[in-house]
Write a protein that holds these residues in place. Structure first.
Motif, mmCIF file in Angstrom:
data_model
loop_
_atom_site.group_PDB
_atom_site.id
_atom_site.type_symbol
_atom_site.label_atom_id
_atom_site.label_comp_id
_atom_site.label_asym_id
_atom_site.label_seq_id
_atom_site.Cartn_x
_atom_site.Cartn_y
_atom_site.Cartn_z
ATOM 1 N N THR A 77 34.890 22.984 22.970
ATOM 2 C CA THR A 77 33.609 23.591 23.329
ATOM 3 C C THR A 77 32.523 22.525 23.443
ATOM 4 O O THR A 77 31.658 22.598 24.328
ATOM 5 C CB THR A 77 33.211 24.639 22.279
ATOM 6 N N ALA A 78 32.551 21.547 22.538
ATOM 7 C CA ALA A 78 31.588 20.442 22.630
ATOM 8 C C ALA A 78 31.769 19.670 23.936
ATOM 9 O O ALA A 78 30.786 19.253 24.567
ATOM 10 C CB ALA A 78 31.754 19.516 21.428
ATOM 11 N N ILE A 265 24.160 33.983 7.989
ATOM 12 C CA ILE A 265 25.233 33.557 8.898
ATOM 13 C C ILE A 265 25.723 34.737 9.726
ATOM 14 O O ILE A 265 25.937 34.632 10.942
ATOM 15 C CB ILE A 265 26.381 32.926 8.098
ATOM 16 N N GLY A 266 25.890 35.895 9.076
ATOM 17 C CA GLY A 266 26.318 37.079 9.813
ATOM 18 C C GLY A 266 25.298 37.525 10.847
ATOM 19 O O GLY A 266 25.670 37.944 11.952
ATOM 20 N N ILE A 314 25.219 27.016 24.030
ATOM 21 C CA ILE A 314 24.677 28.045 23.136
ATOM 22 C C ILE A 314 25.505 28.121 21.866
ATOM 23 O O ILE A 314 24.963 28.250 20.751
ATOM 24 C CB ILE A 314 24.648 29.408 23.859
ATOM 25 N N ALA A 315 26.826 28.050 22.008
ATOM 26 C CA ALA A 315 27.701 28.104 20.833
ATOM 27 C C ALA A 315 27.418 26.942 19.887
ATOM 28 O O ALA A 315 27.357 27.120 18.663
ATOM 29 C CB ALA A 315 29.165 28.090 21.272
ATOM 30 N N TRP A 316 27.221 25.755 20.426
ATOM 31 C CA TRP A 316 26.932 24.607 19.565
ATOM 32 C C TRP A 316 25.531 24.687 18.979
ATOM 33 O O TRP A 316 25.290 24.188 17.869
ATOM 34 C CB TRP A 316 27.125 23.306 20.350
ATOM 35 N N SER A 317 24.610 25.313 19.677
ATOM 36 C CA SER A 317 23.283 25.530 19.100
ATOM 37 C C SER A 317 23.365 26.462 17.897
ATOM 38 O O SER A 317 22.719 26.224 16.870
ATOM 39 C CB SER A 317 22.347 26.118 20.164
ATOM 40 N N LEU A 320 24.736 24.466 15.020
ATOM 41 C CA LEU A 320 23.720 23.612 14.394
ATOM 42 C C LEU A 320 22.782 24.434 13.518
ATOM 43 O O LEU A 320 22.355 23.978 12.445
ATOM 44 C CB LEU A 320 22.933 22.878 15.479
ATOM 45 N N ILE A 321 22.471 25.653 13.939
ATOM 46 C CA ILE A 321 21.631 26.529 13.116
ATOM 47 C C ILE A 321 22.338 26.843 11.801
ATOM 48 O O ILE A 321 21.718 26.839 10.719
ATOM 49 C CB ILE A 321 21.286 27.811 13.887
ATOM 50 N N LEU A 322 23.638 27.112 11.865
ATOM 51 C CA LEU A 322 24.396 27.390 10.643
ATOM 52 C C LEU A 322 24.458 26.167 9.736
ATOM 53 O O LEU A 322 24.443 26.313 8.504
ATOM 54 C CB LEU A 322 25.808 27.859 11.007
ATOM 55 N N LEU A 323 24.523 24.977 10.315
ATOM 56 C CA LEU A 323 24.496 23.762 9.488
ATOM 57 C C LEU A 323 23.154 23.622 8.772
ATOM 58 O O LEU A 323 23.107 23.216 7.608
ATOM 59 C CB LEU A 323 24.755 22.533 10.365
ATOM 60 N N ILE A 324 22.076 23.979 9.450
ATOM 61 C CA ILE A 324 20.761 23.933 8.805
ATOM 62 C C ILE A 324 20.694 24.939 7.663
ATOM 63 O O ILE A 324 20.179 24.639 6.570
ATOM 64 C CB ILE A 324 19.658 24.204 9.841
ATOM 65 N N VAL A 325 21.234 26.134 7.891
ATOM 66 C CA VAL A 325 21.263 27.148 6.831
ATOM 67 C C VAL A 325 22.081 26.658 5.644
ATOM 68 O O VAL A 325 21.688 26.839 4.477
ATOM 69 C CB VAL A 325 21.830 28.471 7.380
#
Length: 340
Positions: A77-78, A265-266, A314-317, A320-325
Motif C-alpha cells: 500500500t505504501a 482507533i475504532g 488515505i490508508a497511510w494517513s 499515521l493518525i493511529l501512530l499519533i494516538v
C-alpha cells in the motif's frame, strides 16, 4: 575333584569369582571389559539444535501469517501511495512521488472526512464509556442473576453490524424515527440528510454495539480493586457515590485510558455502520458527505472511483493518525505510572 594343576591351568571365571565381586570385575582386572558408551555425537547435535530451534518453530506461524496478511499489504500500500494507479489498469503504474499526499492536503473532501471522523468519534466514545462505567458499577454489586445480565451486556457486541444497522435505519426513517419527537412536540428531523442528525444516528449504532463490551472490561477492573479501600472509605463516612468518585474512578484510570485509545482507533476505522446506514449513497457518506468518515472516503476513492494511489495515501494517513494516538497513549501511561 579338581587337581591343583587343573586349577592353575583354568583360572576362575566370572561365575566362579569370589562372593561379593561383580561379574565383570574379573574381566576388568585382565583388561577384557569395555567402558559404557555415551550418546553419539550426532544425537547430541540434534538435541542442541532442537532446544535452540523449537521456540522459533512454535512462533513461526504467527510471523508467517502476520507477514503475509499484514506486513506485505502494508508495504505494498505504501508503494501504491507513491504511484498513480487505477483499478482498471493495475499493471500500468506511474511514479507520482508525494503528489497523492499533497492532493489529500488540498482536498476539501479529505478534511471533511477527517472532521466527521473526529466528530462521530467524540459523540460515540464519550457517552459510550460513561454509560459503560455506570453499568459496570451496577454489575459490581451483588445482583440476582448477575451472570445473565453480563451475557445480556455482550448481546449487542455479538450482533452483526448489518443487522444492527438495518434496525437503526428503520428507527431513524422518516416515518419510524419521528413519532417520539412529534409526541413531545419537536419538529421531525431528516436523520439521513441533516448534518448533526445523521452523525448522531451513526454514533448511536456504535454506542449500542460497544457499551456492553466496555462495561465488562470495566467490571473486570473493578473486581480487581482491593476491598480494603472501600472498607476504609466506608469507615471514614463515605457513601456509595463518594466511594465511586474517590476510590473506583482513580483505580480505573489505566483501564479508562486503554478503552479511550481502543475506542479512538475504532472511530478512526469506522466503516460498516455509516456505509450501511446511507444505503445507496453510503459510500459518499450522504448526499452532501455529511457523515463520510476516512474509511468511507478511502473506499469511495479506491473501489468506486478506482484511484488506488489516492486510496492508498488515505490508508497511510489513517495509519499515521493511529501512530499519533499510540504515542499519546504511551506518554499518558508513563505519566500515570509516575504519578502513582
Amino acid at each position: 575333584m579338581t587337581s591343583p594343576k587343573q586349577a592353575l591351568a583354568h583360572p576362575a571365571s566370572s561365575a566362579e569369582a569370589a562372593p561379593g565381586s561383580q561379574p565383570g570385575a574379573a574381566r576388568g582386572a585382565h583388561g577384557g571389559g569395555t567402558p559404557p558408551k555415551g550418546p553419539s555425537p550426532w544425537r547430541s547435535k540434534l538435541y542442541r539444535w532442537d532446544m535452540k530451534a523449537s521456540p522459533y518453530v512454535f512462533i513461526a506461524p504467527f510471523f508467517v501469517i502476520f507477514g503475509a496478511f499484514s506486513l506485505v499489504p502494508l508495504l505494498y500500500t505504501a508503494w501504491y501511495s507513491l504511484h498513480d494507479v487505477q483499478l482498471s489498469s493495475l499493471d500500468t503504474q506511474t511514479w507520482a512521488g508525494l503528489d497523492n499526499y499533497q492532493n489529500l492536503l488540498s482536498s476539501d473532501f479529505f478534511w471533511n472526512a477527517l472532521k466527521n471522523t473526529f466528530t462521530i468519534g467524540v459523540i460515540s466514545t464519550v457517552p459510550q464509556l460513561m454509560a459503560a462505567i455506570g453499568l459496570a458499577h451496577l454489575l459490581n454489586y451483588k445482583l440476582r442473576g448477575s451472570t445473565v445480565w453480563r451475557v445480556v451486556m455482550l448481546t449487542p457486541y455479538a450482533t452483526s453490524v448489518a443487522a444492527a444497522t438495518l434496525v437503526f435505519t428503520l428507527l431513524y426513517s422518516w416515518d419510524g424515527g419521528n413519532w417520539l419527537l412529534d409526541f413531545v412536540g419537536i419538529d421531525p428531523i431528516n436523520w439521513r440528510e441533516s448534518d448533526w442528525g445523521s452523525q448522531f444516528a451513526v454514533s448511536s449504532i456504535v454506542i449500542w454495539r460497544w457499551t456492553g463490551y466496555n462495561a465488562l472490561i470495566y467490571l473486570a477492573a473493578m473486581q480487581a480493586i482491593p476491598h480494603d479501600l472501600y472498607e476504609s472509605a466506608a469507615i471514614d463516612g463515605a457513601n456509595r457515590w463518594q466511594q465511586f468518585i474517590h476510590v473506583t474512578v482513580p483505580q480505573l484510570r489505566p483501564t479508562i485510558l486503554f478503552t479511550v485509545v481502543v475506542s479512538t482507533i475504532g472511530a478512526t476505522q469506522l466503516f460498516g455502520e455509516p456505509l450501511l446506514f446511507g444505503g445507496v449513497s453510503g459510500s459518499k457518506g450522504g448526499s452532501e458527505h455529511q457523515y463520510q468518515t476516512l474509511g468511507l472516503y478511502m473506499y469511495d476513492q479506491g473501489w468506486i472511483i478506482g484511484n488506488l494511489g489516492k486510496a492508498s495515501a488515505i490508508a497511510w494517513s489513517m495509519f499515521l493518525i493511529l501512530l499519533i494516538v499510540a504515542a499519546v497513549n504511551l506518554l499518558l501511561t508513563r505519566r500515570l505510572r509516575k504519578s502513582q
